[in-house]
Structure formats: structure tokens, C-alpha cells
Write a protein that holds these residues in place. Structure first.
Motif, PDB file in Angstrom:
ATOM      1  N   ARG A  57      -2.042  17.813 -20.234  1.00  0.00           N
ATOM      2  CA  ARG A  57      -2.894  18.277 -19.137  1.00  0.00           C
ATOM      3  C   ARG A  57      -3.128  17.163 -18.116  1.00  0.00           C
ATOM      4  NH1 ARG A  57      -7.003  22.826 -20.942  1.00  0.00           N
ATOM      5  NH2 ARG A  57      -6.518  23.344 -18.812  1.00  0.00           N
ATOM      6  N   GLY A  58      -2.061  16.404 -17.830  1.00  0.00           N
ATOM      7  CA  GLY A  58      -2.117  15.361 -16.822  1.00  0.00           C
ATOM      8  C   GLY A  58      -2.664  14.025 -17.291  1.00  0.00           C
ATOM      9  N   ARG A  59      -3.058  13.915 -18.553  1.00  0.00           N
ATOM     10  CA  ARG A  59      -3.598  12.660 -19.088  1.00  0.00           C
ATOM     11  C   ARG A  59      -2.554  12.026 -20.001  1.00  0.00           C
ATOM     12  NH1 ARG A  59      -9.402  12.497 -18.985  1.00  0.00           N
ATOM     13  NH2 ARG A  59      -9.036  10.309 -19.392  1.00  0.00           N
ATOM     14  N   GLY A  60      -2.390  10.723 -19.878  1.00  0.00           N
ATOM     15  CA  GLY A  60      -1.446  10.015 -20.733  1.00  0.00           C
ATOM     16  C   GLY A  60      -2.028   9.787 -22.117  1.00  0.00           C
ATOM     17  N   LEU A  61      -1.267  10.137 -23.146  1.00  0.00           N
ATOM     18  CA  LEU A  61      -1.666   9.890 -24.528  1.00  0.00           C
ATOM     19  C   LEU A  61      -0.651   8.962 -25.166  1.00  0.00           C
ATOM     20  CD1 LEU A  61      -2.609  13.481 -25.784  1.00  0.00           C
ATOM     21  CD2 LEU A  61      -4.090  11.784 -24.731  1.00  0.00           C
ATOM     22  N   ARG A  62      -1.133   8.075 -26.023  1.00  0.00           N
ATOM     23  CA  ARG A  62      -0.262   7.166 -26.761  1.00  0.00           C
ATOM     24  C   ARG A  62      -0.543   7.370 -28.236  1.00  0.00           C
ATOM     25  NH1 ARG A  62      -0.844   1.620 -23.434  1.00  0.00           N
ATOM     26  NH2 ARG A  62       0.892   0.996 -24.748  1.00  0.00           N
ATOM     27  N   GLY A  63       0.511   7.608 -29.004  1.00  0.00           N
ATOM     28  CA  GLY A  63       0.315   7.962 -30.401  1.00  0.00           C
ATOM     29  C   GLY A  63       1.239   7.248 -31.347  1.00  0.00           C
ATOM     30  N   GLN A  64       0.990   7.508 -32.612  1.00  0.00           N
ATOM     31  CA  GLN A  64       1.782   6.912 -33.679  1.00  0.00           C
ATOM     32  C   GLN A  64       1.799   7.886 -34.852  1.00  0.00           C
ATOM     33  OE1 GLN A  64       0.452   3.022 -34.798  1.00  0.00           O
ATOM     34  NE2 GLN A  64       1.569   3.045 -36.718  1.00  0.00           N
ATOM     35  N   GLU A  65       2.924   7.926 -35.539  1.00  0.00           N
ATOM     36  CA  GLU A  65       3.046   8.768 -36.727  1.00  0.00           C
ATOM     37  C   GLU A  65       2.554   7.988 -37.945  1.00  0.00           C
ATOM     38  OE1 GLU A  65       6.340  11.816 -37.336  1.00  0.00           O
ATOM     39  OE2 GLU A  65       6.953  10.128 -38.603  1.00  0.00           O
ATOM     40  N   LEU A  66       1.728   8.640 -38.761  1.00  0.00           N
ATOM     41  CA  LEU A  66       1.199   8.042 -39.987  1.00  0.00           C
ATOM     42  C   LEU A  66       1.601   8.904 -41.173  1.00  0.00           C
ATOM     43  CD1 LEU A  66      -2.543   7.256 -39.133  1.00  0.00           C
ATOM     44  CD2 LEU A  66      -0.699   5.618 -39.419  1.00  0.00           C
ATOM     45  N   SER A  67       1.945   8.277 -42.262  1.00  0.00           N
ATOM     46  CA  SER A  67       2.204   9.004 -43.502  1.00  0.00           C
ATOM     47  C   SER A  67       0.928   9.103 -44.310  1.00  0.00           C
ATOM     48  CB  SER A  67       3.274   8.282 -44.335  1.00  0.00           C
ATOM     49  OG  SER A  67       4.507   8.298 -43.661  1.00  0.00           O
ATOM     50  N   CYS A  68       0.797  10.176 -45.059  1.00  0.00           N
ATOM     51  CA  CYS A  68      -0.341  10.294 -45.969  1.00  0.00           C
ATOM     52  C   CYS A  68      -0.202   9.201 -47.033  1.00  0.00           C
ATOM     53  CB  CYS A  68      -0.352  11.660 -46.645  1.00  0.00           C
ATOM     54  SG  CYS A  68      -0.734  13.010 -45.520  1.00  0.00           S
ATOM     55  N   PRO A  69      -1.307   8.742 -47.586  1.00  0.00           N
ATOM     56  CA  PRO A  69      -1.219   7.738 -48.648  1.00  0.00           C
ATOM     57  C   PRO A  69      -0.370   8.241 -49.811  1.00  0.00           C
ATOM     58  CG  PRO A  69      -3.484   8.008 -47.910  1.00  0.00           C
ATOM     59  CD  PRO A  69      -2.688   9.097 -47.263  1.00  0.00           C
ATOM     60  N   GLN A  70       0.288   7.327 -50.490  1.00  0.00           N
ATOM     61  CA  GLN A  70       1.153   7.694 -51.611  1.00  0.00           C
ATOM     62  C   GLN A  70       0.361   8.483 -52.648  1.00  0.00           C
ATOM     63  OE1 GLN A  70       3.201   4.384 -53.336  1.00  0.00           O
ATOM     64  NE2 GLN A  70       4.325   5.651 -54.765  1.00  0.00           N
ATOM     65  N   GLY A  71       0.935   9.599 -53.081  1.00  0.00           N
ATOM     66  CA  GLY A  71       0.287  10.450 -54.072  1.00  0.00           C
ATOM     67  C   GLY A  71      -0.630  11.499 -53.471  1.00  0.00           C
ATOM     68  N   TYR A  72      -0.772  11.527 -52.142  1.00  0.00           N
ATOM     69  CA  TYR A  72      -1.645  12.478 -51.459  1.00  0.00           C
ATOM     70  C   TYR A  72      -0.830  13.420 -50.588  1.00  0.00           C
ATOM     71  CZ  TYR A  72      -5.736   9.800 -52.845  1.00  0.00           C
ATOM     72  OH  TYR A  72      -6.713   9.187 -53.568  1.00  0.00           O
ATOM     73  N   THR A  73      -1.321  14.631 -50.424  1.00  0.00           N
ATOM     74  CA  THR A  73      -0.734  15.620 -49.531  1.00  0.00           C
ATOM     75  C   THR A  73      -1.836  16.148 -48.635  1.00  0.00           C
ATOM     76  OG1 THR A  73       0.906  16.288 -51.186  1.00  0.00           O
ATOM     77  CG2 THR A  73       0.476  17.845 -49.416  1.00  0.00           C
ATOM     78  N   GLY A  74      -1.561  16.253 -47.334  1.00  0.00           N
ATOM     79  CA  GLY A  74      -2.538  16.812 -46.401  1.00  0.00           C
ATOM     80  C   GLY A  74      -2.512  18.324 -46.453  1.00  0.00           C
ATOM     81  N   LEU A  75      -3.664  18.937 -46.296  1.00  0.00           N
ATOM     82  CA  LEU A  75      -3.787  20.396 -46.309  1.00  0.00           C
ATOM     83  C   LEU A  75      -4.346  20.873 -44.979  1.00  0.00           C
ATOM     84  CD1 LEU A  75      -5.550  20.888 -49.780  1.00  0.00           C
ATOM     85  CD2 LEU A  75      -3.088  20.908 -49.301  1.00  0.00           C
ATOM     86  N   VAL A  76      -3.765  21.936 -44.435  1.00  0.00           N
ATOM     87  CA  VAL A  76      -4.337  22.622 -43.282  1.00  0.00           C
ATOM     88  C   VAL A  76      -5.026  23.847 -43.841  1.00  0.00           C
ATOM     89  CG1 VAL A  76      -3.886  23.794 -41.098  1.00  0.00           C
ATOM     90  CG2 VAL A  76      -2.512  21.796 -41.755  1.00  0.00           C
ATOM     91  N   LEU A  77      -6.361  23.930 -43.633  1.00  0.00           N
ATOM     92  CA  LEU A  77      -7.155  25.007 -44.203  1.00  0.00           C
ATOM     93  C   LEU A  77      -7.536  26.014 -43.130  1.00  0.00           C
ATOM     94  CD1 LEU A  77      -9.554  22.825 -46.381  1.00  0.00           C
ATOM     95  CD2 LEU A  77      -7.432  23.933 -47.094  1.00  0.00           C
ATOM     96  N   LYS A  78      -7.538  27.279 -43.496  1.00  0.00           N
ATOM     97  CA  LYS A  78      -7.960  28.336 -42.587  1.00  0.00           C
ATOM     98  C   LYS A  78      -9.102  29.096 -43.246  1.00  0.00           C
ATOM     99  CE  LYS A  78      -6.359  32.099 -39.777  1.00  0.00           C
ATOM    100  NZ  LYS A  78      -5.220  32.683 -39.119  1.00  0.00           N
ATOM    101  N   GLU A  79     -10.175  29.278 -42.504  1.00  0.00           N
ATOM    102  CA  GLU A  79     -11.338  29.959 -43.053  1.00  0.00           C
ATOM    103  C   GLU A  79     -11.026  31.442 -43.217  1.00  0.00           C
ATOM    104  OE1 GLU A  79     -15.872  28.950 -43.055  1.00  0.00           O
ATOM    105  OE2 GLU A  79     -15.009  29.014 -41.050  1.00  0.00           O
ATOM    106  N   VAL A  80     -11.268  31.962 -44.422  1.00  0.00           N
ATOM    107  CA  VAL A  80     -10.998  33.374 -44.712  1.00  0.00           C
ATOM    108  C   VAL A  80     -12.089  34.245 -44.091  1.00  0.00           C
ATOM    109  CG1 VAL A  80     -10.762  35.087 -46.551  1.00  0.00           C
ATOM    110  CG2 VAL A  80      -9.709  32.835 -46.794  1.00  0.00           C
TER     111      VAL A  80
END
Length: 135
Positions: A57-80
Motif C-alpha cells: 500500500r505504498g509503504r516500504g517493508l523490509r523482512g526476513q524469513e524465520l524458521s520455527c524453533p527445532q521441534g516446534y510447528t506453527g499453527l494457524v487457528l480459526k475460531e469455530v
């Protein structure tokens, strides 16, 4: 006696849950639902670093990719179903999983002092603090 609510998490088997790309944005986006991220949000890699740059949206963003800590998995949760009050139980389901995410800063380069970077290192630090001590 406490009247605290409980959050229930509905899990599906790991093979049935899709993997997804996750972006942590430095803003609030008032939208819940699918977005054509790969079509409209393509990051360019910088030559010298593992840093990504985009314009959102016209704004500059600077980012970096991060891995989850070893032995962990990220979850995307959706409210039922959303509870009517803080006292009612919540139920969420796992809609997707991830093992890495891209976090974005507003125009400042990613660095080791960023909150998300420090949070991702917490499991290793917690193990060092609370783990068994060798003599």
C-alpha cells in the motif's frame, strides 16, 4: 473458585493439514479470509543479506524469513464459534501449519533485537535455564 473460560483446539491429523506461507505484518489488516498473497505480495531478495523488500500500500517493508524453533510447528487457528463473553469457552480449529514465517518491519532492516526473533529463540533459552545441569 474461578470462572475462567477454556479454549478447545480441534486438531486434524498432520497429513490432512495443509502447509501455508505466513507473513507477520507491522500493521492491523481488517480482513478475515483468503487473500491472493502470492499474486500481489511478491518479495524481492537483496543481494547482500537474507533480507526481503516489498511495497505494501505504498509503504516500504523490509523482512526476513524465520524458521520455527527445532521441534516446534506453527499453527494457524480459526475460531469455530465466537463466544458471547469472556466467561464462555472458545473453540478453534487448526486450519493450516507452518515451519517458517516471514516477518516484516516498516522500513527498518530486520535484526536480532526484533521481538519475533527473540521469541523464536526462547525455547532454546528456556531449555538451557530449566534443563538438567551437567556436573
Amino acid at each position: 473458585m474461578s470462572n475462567s473460560s477454556v479454549t478447545h483446539v480441534q486438531m486434524s491429523s498432520a497429513g490432512q493439514t495443509e502447509r501455508t506461507a505466513v507473513h507477520l505484518m507491522p500493521c492491523e489488516i481488517e480482513h478475515n479470509g483468503p487473500a491472493q498473497v502470492s499474486q500481489y505480495f511478491t518479495a524481492a531478495m537483496k543481494d547482500r543479506k537474507h533480507e526481503k523488500t516489498v511495497s505494501f500500500r505504498g509503504r516500504g517493508l523490509r523482512g526476513q524469513e524465520l524458521s520455527c524453533p527445532q521441534g516446534y510447528t506453527g499453527l494457524v487457528l480459526k475460531e469455530v464459534n465466537k463466544p458471547g463473553s469472556d466467561q464462555e469457552d472458545r473453540t478453534v480449529r487448526v486450519s493450516s501449519v507452518f515451519d517458517k514465517l516471514t516477518y516484516w518491519n516498516m522500513e527498518t532492516p530486520p535484526n536480532s533485537d526484533d521481538t519475533i526473533v527473540m521469541a523464536m529463540s526462547w525455547p532454546e533459552l528456556a531449555e538451557a535455564i530449566h534443563g538438567p545441569v551437567d556436573d
